[in-house]
Design an enzyme around this catalytic site. Structure first.
Site, PDB file in Angstrom:
ATOM      1  CE1 TYR A 163      13.210 -42.685  14.805  1.00 57.69           C
ATOM      2  CE2 TYR A 163      12.339 -44.817  15.474  1.00 57.69           C
ATOM      3  CZ  TYR A 163      12.142 -43.525  15.030  1.00 57.69           C
ATOM      4  OH  TYR A 163      10.861 -43.064  14.812  1.00 57.69           O
TER       5      TYR A 163
ATOM      6  CG  ASP B 166       9.979 -28.997   8.599  1.00 60.44           C
ATOM      7  OD1 ASP B 166      11.061 -29.109   8.002  1.00 60.44           O
ATOM      8  OD2 ASP B 166       9.285 -29.971   8.935  1.00 60.44           O
TER       9      ASP B 166
ATOM     10  CE  LYS C 268      11.351 -40.744  17.480  1.00 55.47           C
ATOM     11  NZ  LYS C 268      10.646 -39.448  17.460  1.00 55.47           N
TER      12      LYS C 268
ATOM     13  CB  THR D 155       5.072 -40.509   7.411  1.00 56.15           C
ATOM     14  OG1 THR D 155       6.192 -41.290   7.867  1.00 56.15           O
ATOM     15  CG2 THR D 155       3.951 -40.568   8.444  1.00 56.15           C
TER      16      THR D 155
ATOM     17  CB  ILE E 123       2.545 -44.019  10.678  1.00 54.73           C
ATOM     18  CG1 ILE E 123       2.316 -44.443  12.132  1.00 54.73           C
ATOM     19  CG2 ILE E 123       1.478 -43.041  10.201  1.00 54.73           C
ATOM     20  CD1 ILE E 123       0.989 -45.089  12.411  1.00 54.73           C
TER      21      ILE E 123
ATOM     22  CG  ASN F 258       5.893 -34.419  14.281  1.00 55.91           C
ATOM     23  OD1 ASN F 258       5.539 -35.600  14.286  1.00 55.91           O
ATOM     24  ND2 ASN F 258       6.316 -33.827  13.155  1.00 55.91           N
TER      25      ASN F 258
ATOM     26  CG  ASP G 279      18.775 -26.691  13.233  1.00 54.49           C
ATOM     27  OD1 ASP G 279      18.360 -27.756  13.730  1.00 54.49           O
ATOM     28  OD2 ASP G 279      19.972 -26.503  12.944  1.00 54.49           O
ATOM     29  CB  VAL G 280      14.082 -28.995  16.357  1.00 54.09           C
ATOM     30  CG1 VAL G 280      12.753 -28.553  15.771  1.00 54.09           C
ATOM     31  CG2 VAL G 280      14.640 -30.210  15.632  1.00 54.09           C
TER      32      VAL G 280
END
Length: 254
Positions: A157, A39, A161, A192, A190, A92, A65-66
């Site tokens: 978004y 993360d 996705k 979160t 969900i 994820n 850092d993805v």
């Protein structure tokens, strides 16, 4: 117990609690996987790894850092140096830039696509060669119901996705002969930190109200998604690839 015994798994975006990444990492660890949790939040992801170790599992935490290509190379290298192989990748990590089209800037768009889509490309690109060496593996890419249907304030978004969904299928076609499977998971509403925006009962009640008309009329929990990822990471799903798993309480069935 032992559904993924001995497998080495990378889970990105595992710092936050409650979150899909942390719940997934904990579920994989409980079933015997050795974890690399990453993360951008270094403190949070180390806390995740420590909880896995405290419960008797194996885990290392890495700041990542993805959207950085070198960052992905470093994470893969650290995984191999620590455990000697890679069997499972769970892409994820993600963000939600929820704005109407008129409000959406090019910077907003680029940030959304980079974090949610480009990062998945990079993860898959650098994980696949190590999975080939291991004789196969499983890639699980987190998409969303917004990658299946149109939703307001989700222009960027949904694009990101939806891209994850179809990229997953294309990768599955390319790597199936290497015994590498690639599937996508599409969560609904969900509970979160990303969904809540803040940890307070009022926001949770609003989320619960949003699911009232669903066939399963409750707010989803991170464990609902973690259980699906666990199945796809395990050999139980050895004949499953290029598929999309919708975990949304029936939202998209209506």
């Amino acid at each position: 117990m032992g559904r993924v015994q001995g497998k080495v798994a990378i889970v990105t975006g595992a710092a936050s609690e409650p979150s899909l990444g942390r719940s997934t990492a904990m579920a994989l660890a409980r079933e015997g996987a050795r974890l690399v949790v990453t993360d951008i939040d270094e403190k949070g992801v180390e806390d995740c790894a420590q909880k896995i170790r405290d419960a008797g599992g194996e885990a290392i935490a890495l700041r990542q850092d993805v959207v950085s290509e070198q960052g992905w190379k470093d994470v893969i290298a650290s995984t191999i140096a620590t455990y000697g192989r890679l069997d499972v990748l769970v892409n994820n990590a993600g963000i939600a830039v929820l704005k109407l089209l008129d409000e959406l800037s090019l910077d907003d768009w680029n940030r959304q696509v980079n974090v949610n889509l480009t990062s998945v490309f990079l993860g898959c690109k650098y994980a696949v060669p190590e999975m080939r060496k291991a004789g196969g593996g499983s890639i699980v890419n987190l998409s969303s119901v917004a990658g299946l249907i149109g939703l307001q304030r989700c222009v960027a978004y949904s694009a990101s996705k939806g891209g994850v969904r179809l990229m997953t299928k294309s990768i599955a076609l390319e790597v199936g002969q290497d015994k590498i499977r690639c599937n996508s998971v599409h969560p609904g509403v969900i509970w979160t930190n990303m969904q809540a925006g803040a940890r307070d009962s009022a926001n949770k009640q609003a989320g619960q109200a949003a699911t009232a008309g669903f066939p399963i009329s409750r707010l989803g929990e991170p464990e609902d998604i973690a259980n699906c990822v666990l199945y796809l990471s395990s050999d139980e799903s050895s004949y499953v690839t290029g598929a999309e798993f919708t975990v949304d309480g029936g939202m998209t069935a209506m």
